[in-house]
Design a protein around this motif. Structure first.
Motif, PDB file in Angstrom:
ATOM      1  N   PRO A 132       0.832  -1.207   0.000  1.00 23.52           N
ATOM      2  CA  PRO A 132       0.000   0.000   0.000  1.00 23.52           C
ATOM      3  C   PRO A 132       0.863   1.253   0.000  1.00 23.52           C
ATOM      4  N   GLY A 133       0.474   2.190  -0.838  1.00 26.28           N
ATOM      5  CA  GLY A 133       1.266   3.393  -1.016  1.00 26.28           C
ATOM      6  C   GLY A 133       2.202   3.337  -2.197  1.00 26.28           C
ATOM      7  N   SER A 134       2.338   2.153  -2.796  1.00 25.99           N
ATOM      8  CA  SER A 134       3.218   2.012  -3.963  1.00 25.99           C
ATOM      9  C   SER A 134       2.446   2.041  -5.279  1.00 25.99           C
ATOM     10  N   VAL A 135       1.118   1.953  -5.206  1.00 28.47           N
ATOM     11  CA  VAL A 135       0.275   2.023  -6.407  1.00 28.47           C
ATOM     12  C   VAL A 135      -0.619   3.232  -6.245  1.00 28.47           C
ATOM     13  N   LEU A 136      -0.174   4.360  -6.812  1.00 23.54           N
ATOM     14  CA  LEU A 136      -0.841   5.638  -6.591  1.00 23.54           C
ATOM     15  C   LEU A 136      -1.134   6.333  -7.912  1.00 23.54           C
ATOM     16  N   THR A 137      -2.023   7.315  -7.849  1.00 21.21           N
ATOM     17  CA  THR A 137      -2.313   8.145  -9.021  1.00 21.21           C
ATOM     18  C   THR A 137      -1.121   9.058  -9.301  1.00 21.21           C
ATOM     19  N   ARG A 138      -1.202   9.767 -10.408  1.00 16.71           N
ATOM     20  CA  ARG A 138      -0.107  10.692 -10.756  1.00 16.71           C
ATOM     21  C   ARG A 138       0.024  11.823  -9.749  1.00 16.71           C
ATOM     22  N   THR A 139      -1.053  12.102  -9.023  1.00 17.45           N
ATOM     23  CA  THR A 139      -0.992  13.163  -8.007  1.00 17.45           C
ATOM     24  C   THR A 139      -0.618  12.615  -6.633  1.00 17.45           C
TER      25      THR A 139
END
Length: 483
Positions: free
Chosen positions: A136-143
């Motif tokens: 968790p925290g490694s698959v994020l949106t561009r923002t």
């Protein structure tokens, strides 16, 4: 220096990150905490607790092969965990405690409290990434925010799989024997009745049983998963969810089995394998939601504006749904399946959830709680995600105006009524058309079928109740984006 491995929902020795790290760091003992009060607070089902205990007994035997003793301690609720773990670490002279990270709010707070207590004792606390494919925290949106839409999340996961396929942890070798005796594993804990033997037989415990079920699915069923998964009478689903929820199998093991069955592909090749991998990513998505939007761990809607929905306080309707007495055969058959087996077919989970939240306009939290109290595979992230999807209160949820008609779903996915006949034998004599809607064209009271066969009339009119749900959603305040 002695290491202490604290098992939770990771009841296996293979592909176990924390166990591998602990045994690499030094001689290792293991512990499991019995927390019946906490399990009751979390609405854990008696059949699930029984499944944990049966798998814990198998785990203890597997650990014996590695010369790792499994100790069993009690912390009635997690407020007691820091003292219990701290006392055990001191008693054993352990230099560090190892765990696999868990992601609910209560789980995170528990681990923070234990880590603080151990720090005061000059004992290390090491969390390891294990229960998911991506941290968790490694698959994020561009923002830099957590995704709210599954398809976008899946796209980034696909990119990661192309470049960094999650690797399996090697099974540790046996260590030298310790002068510590393993504790017996209880067969039952107070407050949780043991299920019947038929349910236990349907869910055999242990890693070997889990791996055999996974391999059989990969060899025999995954190819046709896309075509068969929505038909509840067919053996089209993997039925691995209980093993994943208890951590008897890891998602990495499932992913590798699917890739092996599909020549290493996850976007092409067998449509069945691709579809099943996508289901693993759905499971991943909902776990990431727990971390990015912790309010869903605390009984709150992902979409705050939906908290204004005028849910009905309809106790009799809720009870009829819970007991499989709604007068809609597919709903009642699905609920009886869950009550008898601790499991419900995934398509039917959506159908019964939408019926409760839309046709009955009863708060999704009532359904979420009831499912957790009866499912052997009850998992906070997946259960909450599924219920909020069906109720149109969650992330990436079904549009509120797309409401499943349970009779149409029944006709489409159980066309000969075989599933209904299995769970509603009182309707077995009906024809393939009538069995989906026995009261069609009838007042539907009392004994309909001429031979003393009673089946309740529908508790709500599907068309009118659908319109009621549409009006309730239309009258919500203008939807704001969840924070």
């Amino acid at each position: 220096m002695l290491q202490l491995m604290w098992f939770r929902t990771d009841l296996r020795i293979t592909d176990n990150s924390a166990l591998a790290a602990a045994m690499q760091a030094g001689p290792t003992a293991a512990v499991f905490l019995l927390s019946p009060r906490q399990w009751q607070l979390h609405d854990d089902a008696p059949c699930k607790v029984d499944f944990w205990l049966r798998n814990l007994a198998e785990l203890s035997r597997e650990l014996q092969r590695l010369n790792v003793p499994l100790l069993v301690r009690e912390a009635d609720d997690w407020n007691a965990a820091p003292q219990v773990i701290g006392n055990l670490a001191q008693e054993l002279g352990a230099s560090a405690v190892h765990v696999n990270d868990e992601y609910g709010v209560n789980e995170s707070r528990r681990d923070q409290a234990v880590a603080a207590a151990l720090e005061a004792l000059d004992t290390g606390f090491h969390g390891h990434f294990d229960r998911l494919l991506f941290k968790p925290g490694s698959v994020l949106t561009r923002t830099g925010t957590y995704f709210k839409v599954y398809s976008q999340f899946r796209g980034v996961c696909y990119q990661r799989l192309h470049t960094a396929l999650p690797a399996l942890q090697a099974l540790p070798g046996a260590q030298s024997a310790l002068q510590i005796a393993a504790d017996p594993v209880p067969q039952q804990v107070p407050g949780f009745d043991s299920p019947g033997q038929a349910l236990r037989d349907a869910w055999p415990a242990g890693e070997q049983a889990a791996r055999e079920r996974l391999q059989r699915f990969a060899d025999e069923w995954i190819e046709d998963y896309h075509d068969n998964r929505d038909f509840p009478i067919r053996p089209g689903t993997s039925q691995l969810s209980a093993y994943l929820a208890a951590g008897v199998l890891s998602p990495r093991q499932c992913l590798h089995a699917a890739l092996n069955a599909n020549a290493g592909e996850f976007e092409s090749g067998s449509q069945g394998a691709v579809t099943w991998i996508n289901e693993l990513i759905w499971r991943e998505f909902y776990s990431h939601i727990l971390v990015g939007y912790p309010r869903v761990s605390m009984g709150r809607a992902f979409r705050p504006e939906t908290e204004a929905l005028p849910w009905r306080n309809a106790g009799k309707d809720l009870q009829a749904w819970q007991e499989g007495r709604t007068g809609i055969p597919i709903i009642d058959a699905a609920m009886r399946q869950m009550l008898a087996t601790g499991w419900m077919h995934n398509r039917l989970r959506m159908v019964v959830a939408m019926y409760l939240t839309k046709n009955l306009l009863i708060d999704w939290r009532e359904g979420e709680r009831f499912f957790m109290r009866h499912l052997i595979d009850g998992d906070l992230a997946a259960n909450n995600g599924g219920w909020q999807w069906s109720a149109s209160t969650g992330t990436d949820s079904v549009p509120y105006f797309r409401i499943f008609n349970p009779i149409s779903q029944s006709q489409r996915f159980d066309p000969q009524g075989r599933f209904i006949r299995q769970w509603l034998p009182e309707l077995a004599a009906l024809g393939d058309k009538a069995i989906h809607d026995p009261h069609a064209g009838s007042k539907g009271q009392g004994s309909l079928f001429g031979a003393g066969v009673n089946y309740p009339a529908p508790i709500v009119d599907l068309r009118a109740s659908r319109q009621r749900a549409l009006e309730a959603f239309k009258n919500l305040p203008s939807a704001s984006q969840p924070a």
